[in-house]
Design an enzyme around this catalytic site. Sequence first.
Site, mmCIF file in Angstrom:
data_model
loop_
_atom_site.group_PDB
_atom_site.id
_atom_site.type_symbol
_atom_site.label_atom_id
_atom_site.label_comp_id
_atom_site.label_asym_id
_atom_site.label_seq_id
_atom_site.Cartn_x
_atom_site.Cartn_y
_atom_site.Cartn_z
ATOM 1 N N THR A 175 0.429 -1.346 1.994
ATOM 2 C CA THR A 175 -0.991 -1.072 1.795
ATOM 3 C C THR A 175 -1.789 -1.842 2.819
ATOM 4 O OG1 THR A 175 -0.536 -0.870 -0.552
ATOM 5 C CG2 THR A 175 -2.839 -1.123 0.093
ATOM 6 N N LYS A 208 -4.507 5.535 -1.121
ATOM 7 C CA LYS A 208 -3.710 4.469 -1.726
ATOM 8 C C LYS A 208 -4.626 3.380 -2.306
ATOM 9 C CE LYS A 208 -0.631 1.222 -2.457
ATOM 10 N NZ LYS A 208 -0.008 1.141 -3.775
ATOM 11 N N LYS A 230 -6.157 -8.971 -2.873
ATOM 12 C CA LYS A 230 -6.129 -8.459 -1.503
ATOM 13 C C LYS A 230 -6.486 -6.973 -1.477
ATOM 14 C CE LYS A 230 -2.725 -6.542 0.093
ATOM 15 N NZ LYS A 230 -1.494 -5.893 0.549
#
Lengths: 297, 297, 297, 297
Positions: free
Chosen positions: D95, D171, D240
């Site tokens: 990611t 995503k 994150k």
Amino acid sequence: MDVAVIGQGQMGSGMARQLLKAGHRVTVYNRSRERAQALEADGARVAATLGEAAATATVAITMLADDEAVESAVLGPDGLLQALPAGGIHLAMSTISVALCRRLAAAHAGRGQVMVAAPVFGRPQAAASGQLFILAAGPGDAVARSGPLLEAMGQRTFPLGEDPAAAAVTKLAGNFLIGAMIEGLGESVALVRKHGLSASAFIDILTSTLFAAPVYKGYGAMIAEQRYQPPGFRLPLGLKDLRLVLAAADAAQVPMPLASLVRDQTMSAMGRGHGELDWAALAEVAAENAGLPMPER
Amino acid sequence: MDVAVIGQGQMGSGMARQLLKAGHRVTVYNRSRERAQALEADGARVAATLGEAAATATVAITMLADDEAVESAVLGPDGLLQALPAGGIHLAMSTISVALCRRLAAAHAGRGQVMVAAPVFGRPQAAASGQLFILAAGPGDAVARSGPLLEAMGQRTFPLGEDPAAAAVTKLAGNFLIGAMIEGLGESVALVRKHGLSASAFIDILTSTLFAAPVYKGYGAMIAEQRYQPPGFRLPLGLKDLRLVLAAADAAQVPMPLASLVRDQTMSAMGRGHGELDWAALAEVAAENAGLPMPER
Amino acid sequence: MDVAVIGQGQMGSGMARQLLKAGHRVTVYNRSRERAQALEADGARVAATLGEAAATATVAITMLADDEAVESAVLGPDGLLQALPAGGIHLAMSTISVALCRRLAAAHAGRGQVMVAAPVFGRPQAAASGQLFILAAGPGDAVARSGPLLEAMGQRTFPLGEDPAAAAVTKLAGNFLIGAMIEGLGESVALVRKHGLSASAFIDILTSTLFAAPVYKGYGAMIAEQRYQPPGFRLPLGLKDLRLVLAAADAAQVPMPLASLVRDQTMSAMGRGHGELDWAALAEVAAENAGLPMPER
Amino acid sequence: MDVAVIGQGQMGSGMARQLLKAGHRVTVYNRSRERAQALEADGARVAATLGEAAATATVAITMLADDEAVESAVLGPDGLLQALPAGGIHLAMSTISVALCRRLAAAHAGRGQVMVAAPVFGRPQAAASGQLFILAAGPGDAVARSGPLLEAMGQRTFPLGEDPAAAAVTKLAGNFLIGAMIEGLGESVALVRKHGLSASAFIDILTSTLFAAPVYKGYGAMIAEQRYQPPGFRLPLGLKDLRLVLAAADAAQVPMPLASLVRDQTMSAMGRGHGELDWAALAEVAAENAGLPMPER
């Protein structure tokens, strides 16, 4: 004037003393009698029952903890609705919901009595020194007749028209802004502390520049020093007021995300065990979430 | 003193004029030259390039829109890093990120130059009248040497130690609190308006009592009157500052839910077409969500 | 079994039809009689008054819009409390507050009646096809006696113990999660749309992978297509449920910031004129704030 | 096919094993070599340097912790940009930010290489069993050529067009919805627990009715049991990802208040000492704020 003061907490007793100083005949009543008796030395008469306090009053002041207490003092057995003479004024000075304010005003009117809503801005010290700000709304002549009492208790009265609810809304909006300020100070103090700066220096700059208002100074100092005791206004009272703000917002269909945030953070502060502290301890939520717990004392 | 003022927007030009009034030799530079030339009548020298402005300066002041502009003015070709004489002082007065502040200070140090971060509180009018509040942080002697300039531009300077980042953090925290105040005023004004009260009367009470600070008065009046033009500080600048606040919070791991709220509401105000208005128009989000759209003009 | 069904909205009428199909003797009542008469063709008896419907019922089902309606149907003149025979069961199937649930259960108990709270998950289509999920809480034998009715109306019943409030809390928590899902979908759809992606393709991926649940598919499709009419569950009903969630949270002192957010956004959707649309239109708040207004039709 | 797998964490090693099982020639590389050597028994070749791994690869897969790691693996000395043969494919499966995705795709194109973004939904167990969902975006023929690898690693691939950024946005939006779900579950579980209900029974009902999706079951069970170890996906990774979501939202000017909330709560969970736990421990913030601390073990 013959005045009854119902409720002898930190606020009510200070207000009663100011009325006595100004020469009014004051009868005090409190559920736990000792707090009322403390006023005898200042010249107050202590009533055994609420009804007795109200029976001879031209104006009956309520300064009580919450809606429930005020509702019961007015509508309960031996309450103001029964006991206050016709033409008498109920000066409702504690912070109550807009809905209750409307309901009580109507009930009084139905008995030939008058309700003036007169909530205040100011902490106990301001009450003790007659320095409150008072928001007064109700029938014009009743507000006028209450004038000498309001002058004795406050440094300034703001008239808000004939509808008592206007004073309740204004007071609640003000308390919301205090809560918002505490949350803002809490977050910004956590930020500067984690960047290695002095919280006190930061508050000092803020209150010497943009935010040179007493309320920023008072709360700012408490937050910078993480000193939340003794409480002037406890967290659960802040939560109660935010509930009333959000109820007023809901009734008028006004989304207030910042009020929601302050309510949730205040409740979180209580959930984390700060319920006995001053509302300023709301700032500890931001501090703890940043990994800055309150130092042990 | 020989001073270069880089950036001649509403703030920079007011500051340059104050420096000229105080007797300093001022060279101004602006990317679009016309804005710089407006200062000639006041006695400023207009430089054709940034490098030319900096070349003869003892102190070079930057007052630019954002990080990108400041970074390019310092690190770009013909920028301060190259042009400013050794020993020269870069007085960085616009609001920049903590990260950039650190980076530029290191870059200057590597060239024998000194950076002093000196962001300000105050809108264009305060800049034009030398009434800014200045937060100054950097090496002690450089701050001292900048003293006469700071005095010409501001009503008071707050020293914040040797680390320029301290001034950046403090400035950002202050701007966050302004945004939080606007949001709070926006929500509370929507509340009182939907309860039928006058927004102006409400703001008047607030700023005569709890919140008797100029910043509440100024923003409060704009919100009560829904008057957001001409903008003193546009919404996108508010958004930019909130981004920097949240970046500083992220770097230090400080959750700031109120800052997140103000950022999101500011972005919403822009998404709804208010991007050309003053940051105070953030209050329109609360108003519109309550079904109180801005009146057509 | 002799069953009364009080309330013939989209949900109640579907449930009544399933009961008739299963062979029960069903009497229907609705405040505006036409909606009730629509059931006659299916074999229902139409009662002229609520009391008449309840008088011969072994089980009286309420499926009404809100707390006020249920409270009045039970405690009002000619209500269930008076009309339902002793030993009768009140099967309270609409979404009501935890507080009212407790209050009504006690009132019924005081009259020798039994209340079973049996709120449901499912939209009108599920009610019409007997595919509801039912959360049942109340005295064990009453739940057991209600079994054949619950089986006729739902695909599965979840027993939640003896305390009716348990079903109310569980139902409210579920509705909160639906609202949270809508908000999440609304924000993420706005994000992908502004990055130039297809909202439908995005929803398709989500519901083929992580979130392969019917509720994501149904709401996801409405949001991707910005198709909010005809409403299956209107925005004001969503707002009502969020209010009840937050009241239950407040009573138990549980801060729920996401519930606050969903409440505020739902109210905002109404303030912006979407009150007639399905709750899914909550997603339009995120879209509009991102500058993506709903296309004209 | 000759495949290099860069990054041998829980995800990367599972994926490499699936590729080996499918008969591909796999070279693995990991910064700390031991993790790579664990794959030797499965038939992988272990490269001493990233460059060595890439030099003979037709497709180089990156599955690394964050933007910094991927950026360095591509642009750093001995990185993919230098080492991957012309015509080679960089299959970027971890990611990463939308911005980095765009930047790397351009850099590869400049060297005659191709980047396909192919982030995945699924936790380590899904990687180990080839059950990932894969979002693939990039030049059509490169996606097609990667097909056999994608089939070996995942149960289904969703093509998202030619722009790699589309896969990154999708995503991130999905991970945002997972975070939103955790927050929703955390708050609702706190609510039902404080009302005396069983959290496990509640989750069971939810996931048998409205939310019958594996991701609700998995996270729901962890939250109901307050079992956050061993972590499948640690809190800092959740933080994150939320940062990347908000950066993508900021770039496209999309206010996402729920994403802000999840980010702030995740950061709070870390500030309160849960940084080593699974992201599901985000639910502990709601629990603690409600006065329900995690039991000692």
